[in-house]
Scaffold this active site. Sequence first.
Site, short mmCIF file in Angstrom:
data_model
loop_
_atom_site.label_atom_id
_atom_site.label_comp_id
_atom_site.label_asym_id
_atom_site.label_seq_id
_atom_site.Cartn_x
_atom_site.Cartn_y
_atom_site.Cartn_z
N SER A 134 -16.36 -29.78 8.44
CA SER A 134 -16.99 -29.17 7.43
C SER A 134 -18.03 -28.32 8.01
CB SER A 134 -17.54 -29.79 6.19
OG SER A 134 -18.36 -30.53 6.61
N ASP A 186 -12.85 -26.89 7.69
CA ASP A 186 -12.79 -27.36 6.16
C ASP A 186 -14.15 -26.64 5.43
OD1 ASP A 186 -11.98 -28.91 4.14
OD2 ASP A 186 -13.54 -30.53 4.63
N HIS A 200 -14.46 -33.71 -4.99
CA HIS A 200 -15.06 -34.38 -3.60
C HIS A 200 -16.06 -35.75 -3.85
CE1 HIS A 200 -13.81 -30.22 -2.70
NE2 HIS A 200 -13.39 -30.82 -1.78
N GLY A 210 -9.26 -36.36 -1.75
CA GLY A 210 -8.10 -37.58 -1.56
C GLY A 210 -8.68 -38.75 -2.12
N ASN A 212 -6.59 -34.10 1.91
CA ASN A 212 -7.97 -34.18 2.58
C ASN A 212 -8.71 -35.43 2.20
OD1 ASN A 212 -7.43 -31.36 3.10
ND2 ASN A 212 -9.42 -30.77 2.78
N THR A 241 -14.46 -39.10 2.44
CA THR A 241 -15.26 -40.26 2.06
C THR A 241 -14.70 -41.84 2.17
OG1 THR A 241 -16.04 -38.76 0.11
CG2 THR A 241 -16.45 -41.27 0.03
P1 13P Z 1 -13.25 -36.59 -0.06
O1 13P Z 1 -14.57 -37.16 0.38
O2 13P Z 1 -13.41 -36.98 -1.55
O3 13P Z 1 -11.90 -37.68 0.47
O4 13P Z 1 -12.76 -35.39 0.01
C1 13P Z 1 -12.36 -34.61 1.43
C2 13P Z 1 -12.10 -33.18 0.98
O5 13P Z 1 -11.61 -32.85 0.30
C3 13P Z 1 -12.63 -32.34 2.24
O6 13P Z 1 -12.52 -31.02 2.24
#
Ligand code: 13P
Length: 293
Positions: A49, A82, A178, A210, A230, A233
């Site tokens: 990202s 991302d 997210h 996700g 995706n 976390t």
């Molecule tokens: P999470 O951190 O909720 O898994 O999201 C990741 C994401 O969507 C990155 O674009």
Amino acid sequence: MYTSMKEMLDHANENNYAVMAINCTNMEQARAICYAAAEEASPVIINVSPRQMLAHATPEIMVPMIRAIAEPLDVPIAFNLDHGDTYTNVCRCLRAGFSSVMIDSSSYEFEENIRRTRMVTSVAHAYGASVEAELGHVGVAANGDGQTSDMYTNVEQAVEFADRTHCDCLAVAIGTAHGAYPDDFVPRLDFDRLAELKAATKMPLVLHGGSGAGEENIRRVVELGINKINVCTDLFKHQRKAMHAKLNEEPNIDYMDIQMWGEDAAKDYIKSYMRMIGSSGRYTFDYTGEQFD
Ligand code: 13P
């Protein structure tokens, strides 16, 4: 092999499975992702990202490292920006050799989102890179986003958006968010909307956020047409916990050994996730795409 996302997501779309897209900030995570893919015969996408890129993992460092890991392996591996936010960031990543970029203009009005996405598809496609865009808006779990349909993707707009922007895959908002949800909270997803989005667009669809979405939800969205999931976390948390437990057990462990312990924990997590979303063993198809140059 180092490839764009285009062919792998088209294959996932035709064969009804999903490919993981995993955020990555260092060599151990890159190795974990690529070696999990090789061991599972699965395609995979590596995400970075703008925040991760600007704070730590710059494009110019990450691209040669990821290529060096991915190119000798016999599975398709894409490297994707991302949530690309500015045209400048997108161009920097393309120049550095990313094989894919996401342009996230989902906070703008529909026409402005189209205009910004169209600018990115024209330059990225000239580089041979694939493009992900977002319509509707996937927000942040800690802010309570995603629990009402205000920001969900509109089906008719999705068709027009894809036609006019030529994006290769589309991130849709159907109820995830997210980051970490509050304890014991599992999001309720709008499966009907997802089925309608798939029937109308027929294109590869992407689920952001996700982590914490729950295995049942994840399996269902794959059945209904999500082709890229995706995850950030949950994997980072899993890796940190494994390293923390190991450090408690062996406080004087060698630095390299603790790094490798974290890498193995990440790899195991990714492999079991790949099995859940059906990408394991999929790299049996004839990959006709050129290696990304
Ligand atoms: P999470 O951190 O909720 O898994 O999201 C990741 C994401 O969507 C990155 O674009």
